[in-house]
Design a protein around this motif. Structure first.
Motif, PDB file in Angstrom:
ATOM      1  N   ASP A 193      38.577  45.929  63.878  1.00 30.54           N
ATOM      2  CA  ASP A 193      37.951  45.060  62.880  1.00 30.54           C
ATOM      3  C   ASP A 193      38.601  45.310  61.529  1.00 30.54           C
ATOM      4  O   ASP A 193      38.673  46.462  61.112  1.00 30.54           O
ATOM      5  CB  ASP A 193      36.448  45.384  62.825  1.00 30.54           C
ATOM      6  CG  ASP A 193      35.690  44.374  62.007  1.00 30.54           C
ATOM      7  OD1 ASP A 193      36.048  43.193  62.062  1.00 30.54           O
ATOM      8  OD2 ASP A 193      34.736  44.781  61.322  1.00 30.54           O
ATOM      9  N   VAL A 206      45.578  53.378  64.457  1.00 30.44           N
ATOM     10  CA  VAL A 206      45.537  54.377  63.384  1.00 30.44           C
ATOM     11  C   VAL A 206      45.989  55.755  63.838  1.00 30.44           C
ATOM     12  O   VAL A 206      46.365  56.576  63.021  1.00 30.44           O
ATOM     13  CB  VAL A 206      44.143  54.481  62.744  1.00 30.44           C
ATOM     14  CG1 VAL A 206      43.881  53.300  61.841  1.00 30.44           C
ATOM     15  CG2 VAL A 206      43.077  54.618  63.780  1.00 30.44           C
ATOM     16  N   GLY A 227      44.726  57.992  54.049  1.00 34.80           N
ATOM     17  CA  GLY A 227      44.786  56.837  54.946  1.00 34.80           C
ATOM     18  C   GLY A 227      45.658  57.069  56.164  1.00 34.80           C
ATOM     19  O   GLY A 227      45.834  56.168  56.985  1.00 34.80           O
ATOM     20  N   LYS A 282      43.661  61.350  59.142  1.00 36.24           N
ATOM     21  CA  LYS A 282      43.179  62.730  59.324  1.00 36.24           C
ATOM     22  C   LYS A 282      41.697  62.758  59.721  1.00 36.24           C
ATOM     23  O   LYS A 282      41.322  63.406  60.709  1.00 36.24           O
ATOM     24  CB  LYS A 282      43.363  63.533  58.014  1.00 36.24           C
ATOM     25  CG  LYS A 282      44.778  63.540  57.477  1.00 36.24           C
ATOM     26  CD  LYS A 282      44.906  64.367  56.230  1.00 36.24           C
ATOM     27  CE  LYS A 282      44.115  63.835  55.039  1.00 36.24           C
ATOM     28  NZ  LYS A 282      44.634  62.576  54.476  1.00 36.24           N
ATOM     29  N   SER A 283      40.887  62.039  58.927  1.00 32.91           N
ATOM     30  CA  SER A 283      39.442  62.055  59.228  1.00 32.91           C
ATOM     31  C   SER A 283      39.181  61.457  60.598  1.00 32.91           C
ATOM     32  O   SER A 283      38.402  61.995  61.392  1.00 32.91           O
ATOM     33  CB  SER A 283      38.670  61.266  58.176  1.00 32.91           C
ATOM     34  OG  SER A 283      38.816  61.871  56.920  1.00 32.91           O
ATOM     35  N   THR A 284      39.856  60.343  60.860  1.00 29.08           N
ATOM     36  CA  THR A 284      39.690  59.680  62.152  1.00 29.08           C
ATOM     37  C   THR A 284      39.958  60.657  63.293  1.00 29.08           C
ATOM     38  O   THR A 284      39.190  60.734  64.262  1.00 29.08           O
ATOM     39  CB  THR A 284      40.636  58.480  62.240  1.00 29.08           C
ATOM     40  OG1 THR A 284      40.454  57.675  61.078  1.00 29.08           O
ATOM     41  CG2 THR A 284      40.361  57.647  63.467  1.00 29.08           C
TER      42      THR A 284
END
Ligand SMILES: Nc1ncnc2c1ncn2[C@@H]1O[C@H](COP(=O)(O)OP(=O)(O)OP(=O)(O)O)[C@@H](O)[C@H]1O
Ligand SMILES: [Mg+2]
Lengths: 226, 419
Positions: free
Chosen positions: A17, A23, A44, A47-49
């Motif tokens: 979405d 990613v 972006g 890393k968090s993902t």
């Protein structure tokens, strides 16, 4: 072979979405027991993902994740909750404590959920953890009566309560000043050295990263150095 | 151990928003209070109104009716057996209303285990003479002792002693309305004319008031023997046998049975008073509908507060999940909150409902039509409290069901990322 705590095999992640974007591509790495590893990379880059996938909270990915020799791919929601509860301690950038409970109870909650120790034993253990982090004096305060640095130390104490095999942090010092960041880093280092704790910390702070055992650097969803 | 933790978390969340939760609980309390009070009062009223008729109506009444014979001679005649006969203007033959061999019928009835009591009766059409005017009236010749036993006759006697009917010969107990028309007092002697034209003096020993004015204007009571004398009939003449059963619900079938055995007419209370049954059931239906509507409204209150709470506690829910609580645990937390609101509010509601009923029970309610009633009628049936309690729990459970499900589905990643 050293004890492998966590292993990522060919992990790919897409967001659908508003348009389909990849990613994370082809993430492969292993973490050994007692390693203190940092993940760095531009904002972006994913890393968090990646960390949400590794912490079992995000299950919408391709590839395989093994924690403590358990393949997590086909586990049910409540089984994953159990893995998080027992094996992973998570420290967020924002402190995320429950303001309804005092500091001590906040630290105890994951332990109460695990249910291996009695209320008294847990209380004792929580106080011990708070002592390591030098905030046992604040045990009976409500989280909103603490400073940012103190809150983060409470969050770390909470992450430690069930003696997890790995602690993950998503920019745990990102919201702290220099001095408090230093305190938190020293705590992590102490945990790694004295208690042989495995740590995986996402950070923007290159100085911080330089002092860890190993740096995993990411770019555009790929690992470019580790 | 698991439940204690869920309970602790629920209580903490509840207390953090205690004002709103209190209001939600008050909604339930109000609903249950009104439910209990309404049903108790409505049922009390129903019982009262039913009692007006049903308590004084025999479950089965045996009597004779003047009616044409069912099989006319033509249909018995061998020549016409195979044909269909039309006979117009059939008249009843001069038959009496008397129940023959009533003594043996009563004896049979008294030995029937389903029958709780029997009272015989004579109804006599008369005229009350007031000066030159004649008022139509009905004198019920009753078996005083049994009548009182079966129909609490005593309760409706507002002046005088009902036993005097038996003790004083040629005595009459007038309906209040009839007495007022005749300006008769206790001790006076009034004149009545029978349908056969005989004029007889009767001594007034009391008044009764049934609550139904139409009856009080027309009817009077006398003993069986006085009435027999009035009609110049023998002392085994009676026209009605009134029967009370142990179980009123069996009346229709038993009536049919008696009709065949004794070869008399038998009417059961359900057939005679069907309109009262419908009235009662419609009234209770309305009470239930109103009570349940109140509870459903209260349920929406709980639904709202829970939704709000979940919206406010997104962060906390995300944290609980991130630290190892499963969706089911979160679900249990919110269901527990909903149920505690329901149980707390419901229990208070039952208490207040009882209080309100007791209060209504004290309010004076004096009406000419109902001499025995002094306060509003209340029925303290435990059934209402049971239904109210169960229903408060069911509504709050459903009110909590969807919000809890929503909470359990919250994705911690979205919340944590959102910061
Ligand atoms: N829910 C989402 N839907 C679509 N795209 C998303 C979603 N969440 C994140 N992304 C995209 O995925 C990529 C990786 O995001 P992620 O949060 O992992 O980056 P990051 O490396 O943690 O960055 P930062 O250092 O700023 O925290 C970004 O390009 C972001 O725009
Ligand atoms: Mg990030």
């Amino acid at each position: 072979m050293a004890d492998i705590v966590l292993e990522a095999r060919n992990i790919n992640k897409y967001f659908h979405d508003p348009i389909e974007v990849k990613v994370l591509s082809d993430i492969n790495f292993t973490l050994n027991k007692g390693e203190f590893v940092s993940i760095i990379g531009k904002s972006g880059c994913g890393k968090s993902t990646l960390l949400y996938i590794l912490s079992t909270m995000d299950t919408d990915y391709e590839g395989e994740l093994v924690i403590d020799n358990q393949l997590l791919k086909l586990k049910k929601e409540n089984e994953l909750a159990r893995v998080r509860n027992e094996k992973i301690g998570f420290v967020f950038q924002f402190h995320y404590l429950l303001n309804e409970f005092n500091v001590l109870k906040n630290v105890m909650l994951p332990g109460l959920k695990l249910g291996k120790l009695s209320q008294e034993e847990l209380e004792h253990k929580a106080l011990e953890k708070l002592k390591i982090l030098e905030i046992e004096k604040e045990a009976l305060k409500k989280p909103n009566q603490l400073s940012g640095g103190q809150k983060q130390r409470v969050a770390i104490a909470r992450a430690l309560i069930n003696e997890p095999i790995i602690i993950m942090g998503d920019e745990p010092t990102g919201n702290l000043d220099k001095k408090n960041s230093e305190v938190v880093f020293n705590i992590f280092q102490e945990l790694a050295q004295e208690f042989n704790q495995t740590l995986l910390i996402v950070t923007h702070d290159n100085e911080f990263a330089a002092r860890t055992n190993r740096i995993i650097e990411m770019q555009d969803g790929r690992i470019i150095r580790m | 151990m698991k439940f204690k933790l869920i309970k602790d978390i629920s209580i903490a969340l509840l207390l953090a928003r205690w004002r709103q939760t209190l209001i939600a609980a008050i909604g339930v309390t109000f609903g249950i209070t009104m439910f209990i009070a309404l049903l108790s009062f409505m049922t009390g009223l129903n019982d009262l109104l039913d009692g007006l008729i049903l308590n004084r109506t025999p479950h089965i009444r045996l009597y004779n009716e003047i009616q044409p014979t069912k099989s006319q001679p033509t249909s018995l005649h061998p020549d016409f057996l195979s044909s269909y006969n039309f006979i117009s203007s059939v008249k009843p033959k001069n038959d009496k209303l008397e129940l023959y061999n009533n003594a043996s019928i009563i004896k049979t009835l008294l030995s029937d285990p389903r029958v709780s009591g029997v009272a015989s009766k004579i109804t006599a059409q008369v005229f009350y003479n007031v000066g030159t005017i004649d008022l139509t009236g009905v004198i019920n010749g009753i078996d005083v002792v049994n009548e009182n036993k079966l129909f609490a006759f005593e309760q409706y006697v507002v002046a005088g002693n009902y036993m005097d009917l038996e003790l004083i010969p040629n005595s009459i107990l007038l309906g209040k309305g009839a007495a007022e028309k005749m300006l008769a007092n206790i001790g006076d002697v009034i004149q009545v004319t029978t349908t056969k034209g005989e004029r007889i003096p009767l001594k007034v020993v009391g008044f009764f008031q049934s609550g139904l004015q139409e009856i009080d204007k027309v009817q009077s009571y006398a003993s069986i023997s006085t009435t027999q004398k009035l009609l110049s009939e023998s002392n085994n003449y009676i026209t009605d046998i009134q029967i009370k059963l142990y179980d009123m619900n069996n009346a229709p079938t038993i009536a049919k049975e008696f009709q065949e055995i004794f070869e008399v007419e038998a009417i059961d209370i359900q057939t005679a008073n069907s309109q009262f049954e419908t009235g009662s059931s419609v009234r209770s239906l309305i009470s239930y509908a109103v009570g349940i509507t109140l509870l459903i409204v209260a349920g929406f209150g709980i639904y709202n507060i829970l939704n709000m709470m979940i919206y406010e506690k997104m962060d906390s829910i995300a944290i609980l999940k991130a630290t190892g609580f499963s969706g089911k645990d979160v679900n249990h937390v919110f269901i527990t909150i909903a149920l505690s609101i329901g149980i707390f509010g419901g229990a208070l509601g039952l208490l207040f409902g009882f209080g309100l009923s007791a209060f209504i029970d004290q309010i004076p309610f004096n009406t000419e039509a109902l001499p025995t009633i002094e306060t509003y009628p209340i029925n303290y049936n435990p059934k209402f409290y049971f239904i109210g309690g169960v229903f408060s729990i069911i509504t709050t459970y459903f009110a909590g069901y969807f919000p809890s499900r929503k909470a359990s589905k919250i994705d911690p990643v979205i919340i944590i990322r959102g910061k």
